[in-house]
Design a protein around this motif. Structure first.
Motif, PDB file in Angstrom:
ATOM      1  N   VAL A 209       0.831  -1.206   0.000  1.00 31.68           N
ATOM      2  CA  VAL A 209       0.000   0.000   0.000  1.00 31.68           C
ATOM      3  C   VAL A 209       0.865   1.256   0.000  1.00 31.68           C
ATOM      4  N   VAL A 210       1.949   1.262   0.791  1.00 35.58           N
ATOM      5  CA  VAL A 210       2.837   2.432   0.866  1.00 35.58           C
ATOM      6  C   VAL A 210       3.429   2.741  -0.503  1.00 35.58           C
ATOM      7  N   PHE A 211       3.905   1.724  -1.195  1.00 32.31           N
ATOM      8  CA  PHE A 211       4.523   1.965  -2.500  1.00 32.31           C
ATOM      9  C   PHE A 211       3.485   2.332  -3.560  1.00 32.31           C
ATOM     10  N   ILE A 212       2.285   1.772  -3.471  1.00 31.29           N
ATOM     11  CA  ILE A 212       1.227   2.162  -4.398  1.00 31.29           C
ATOM     12  C   ILE A 212       0.830   3.620  -4.161  1.00 31.29           C
ATOM     13  N   CYS A 213       0.733   4.019  -2.895  1.00 33.84           N
ATOM     14  CA  CYS A 213       0.402   5.412  -2.576  1.00 33.84           C
ATOM     15  C   CYS A 213       1.495   6.361  -3.056  1.00 33.84           C
ATOM     16  N   THR A 214       2.752   5.958  -2.920  1.00 30.29           N
ATOM     17  CA  THR A 214       3.862   6.784  -3.408  1.00 30.29           C
ATOM     18  C   THR A 214       3.795   6.919  -4.924  1.00 30.29           C
ATOM     19  N   TYR A 215       3.412   5.835  -5.585  1.00 30.20           N
ATOM     20  CA  TYR A 215       3.211   5.878  -7.031  1.00 30.20           C
ATOM     21  C   TYR A 215       2.083   6.841  -7.405  1.00 30.20           C
TER      22      TYR A 215
END
Length: 496
Positions: free
Chosen positions: A368-374
């Motif tokens: 989720v963190v990396f998707i949100c950063t994306y």
């Protein structure tokens, strides 16, 4: 198409005036068009992850979902008819946008917005009361027609609102929460429909349709009764007269000197859809559910990405004229590539090519963190700038054609991605994220090589930017360089 907002670009002319109640009301009604579009982007993925919805309309998908723990996680939502439910809206919006331009020119923005809102109301009613797939798809097509007529701003707010509503309605134990989600699209539609009834036409539209006195009265009402509007009114009349001189914009845009603008009108919206953002915004709950999240967790993850989308778009609004378009494009592209590679790798580790596995809570949080950063990288770069840059590079004689091409390419590939994503996920598995990452690398290199900085450049001087570019200068002759207040002055020499 997902995400993004129109941001201002300096170099405008200031006129006297104040924020009147009439102006505020007009802005609210106009912005609701974007709320409608954003709501539809966010709502489809939420309802397609709800079991009661799938059980009623797509029982085959429901059965695959129930068996997903024993079978391939990547393929449990792969169904062409389910994808048609989402994608039909964007194909309808593509067609409607062409008619909207003609309706607006002949009848004015008021009736264009009213027609879009009314069509949207009917579509929302059909979706909310749907008893079969045909009603669902017809309703989505009518929603697409409404989007084609009413699309404006506030797209990201609409996406977030849809994801919050999906999270709430999924908890309705009777199983009809999906009806509430789909039917609530009627709320912004009602605002824009009723608001359009009370909104008179814009001064520009009144002038173009031969009502100069009414246009001047309307301009005075907009700016305030005690404000001198004579200069602004004269400029509007001059702009209207100049626009009437524009002939054959579709033929003009094919001329050699406009090769750069034509390329950007096609490539920027094409690349915007190949960032992979629609994987997140259309199908966020479906995607998170596929990654092994529970139903509530998948919807909450979609809400989180929606919040990130809104706040990151605000970052773009406040920095785009300070940092410039190129820096945001390049930084956002690099950020998205890294995140997509990481997410694809995390999924590969747990699911491999078989699609069978389980994601622990901590691992899921990292995804989720990396998707949100994306999402943040997209929302302050390719999201808003994919609309802004094409809007500011077209001179008057090709503007109608350029804007139409930009919107059409965007809608076309929004439809293609929406229709193909779940099938691509089934066949490409975790490699789908690498696929989109590869496209982001290509488009970031494209921006670095071929897009000059357009920050604070008046439209009438934009030709100088292309003329001084290492690649595009070969298409522009010295006789093609005309700059001036009304784009009709004598030739100007370029500075070395």
């Amino acid at each position: 198409m997902a995400g993004g907002a129109v941001v201002s670009t300096g170099a405008g002319k200031d006129y006297p005036g104040k924020l009147t109640l009439f102006v505020f009301f007009t802005c609210v009604v106009a912005a609701t068009g974007g709320l409608i579009f954003g709501y539809d982007i966010g709502i489809s993925g939420g309802v397609t992850s709800m079991d009661p919805f799938l059980k009623k309309f797509f029982p085959e998908v429901f059965r695959k979902k129930q068996m997903a723990n024993k079978n391939n996680q990547y393929c449990k939502y792969d169904n062409q008819l389910l994808q048609t439910f989402t994608s039909s809206l964007y194909l309808a919006a593509l067609v409607a946008s062409f008619f909207a331009a003609t309706v607006t020119r002949v009848l004015g923005r008021k009736w264009s917005m009213f027609g879009g809102g009314l069509t949207f109301l009917i579509g929302a009613a059909l979706n909310g009361a749907a008893e079969n797939v045909a009603m669902l798809i017809i309703g989505r097509i009518l929603l697409g027609v409404g989007v084609g007529f009413a699309n404006q701003l506030m797209i990201t707010i609409g996406i977030l609102a849809a994801e919050l509503i999906n999270y709430g309605t999924a908890k309705i134990k009777a199983g009809w929460g999906w009806r509430v989600s789909l039917a609530l699209a009627a709320v912004p539609a009602a605002i824009i429909t009723l608001g359009a009834i009370f909104l008179p036409d814009t001064p520009n539209s009144l002038i173009d349709r031969g009502h100069p006195e009414a246009a001047e009265r309307m301009l005075r009402r907009i700016r305030g009764s005690d404000v001198d509007v004579s200069e602004e009114y004269a400029d509007l009349v001059a702009a209207s007269e100049e626009s009437k001189l524009v002939q054959h914009p579709w033929r003009n845009i094919l001329r050699r000197k406009y090769r750069a603008q034509l390329t950007m009108a096609i490539c920027i919206p094409f690349f915007q859809q190949l960032t992979g953002i629609n994987v997140i915004m259309f199908y966020a709950p479906v995607l998170f559910d596929t990654l092994g999240f529970k139903s509530d967790a998948s919807l909450m993850s979609a809400v989180i990405t929606g919040l990130v989308n809104v706040f990151a778009t605000l970052v773009s609004i406040f920095t785009v004229d300070r940092l410039g378009r190129r820096k945001l494009f390049l930084q956002g592209g690099a950020q998205m590539v890294v995140c997509q590679v990481v997410v694809g790798t995390l999924i590969a580790i747990k699911y491999g090519t078989s699609g069978i596995g389980d994601i622990p809570k901590g691992y899921a949080a990292a995804v989720v963190v990396f998707i949100c950063t994306y999402v943040a990288g997209f929302a302050w770069s390719w999201g808003p700038l994919g609309w802004l840059v094409p809007s500011e590079i077209f001179p008057l004689e090709i503007r109608p054609a350029g804007q139409s091409i930009n919107v059409s390419v965007n809608m076309l590939f929004t439809f293609v991605i929406a229709q193909a994503f779940l099938t691509m996920l089934c066949h490409m598995k975790f490699g789908l994220f690498y696929f989109f990452a590869g496209w982001v690398v290509i488009m970031t290199v494209f921006i670095a090589l071929f897009l000059p900085e357009t920050k604070n450049v008046p439209i009438e001087e934009m030709v100088l930017v292309w003329k001084s570019h290492w690649f595009w200068r070969r298409f522009i002759g010295d006789d093609d360089v005309h700059v001036g207040a009304n784009h009709v002055s004598t030739n100007a020499k370029l500075q070395p």
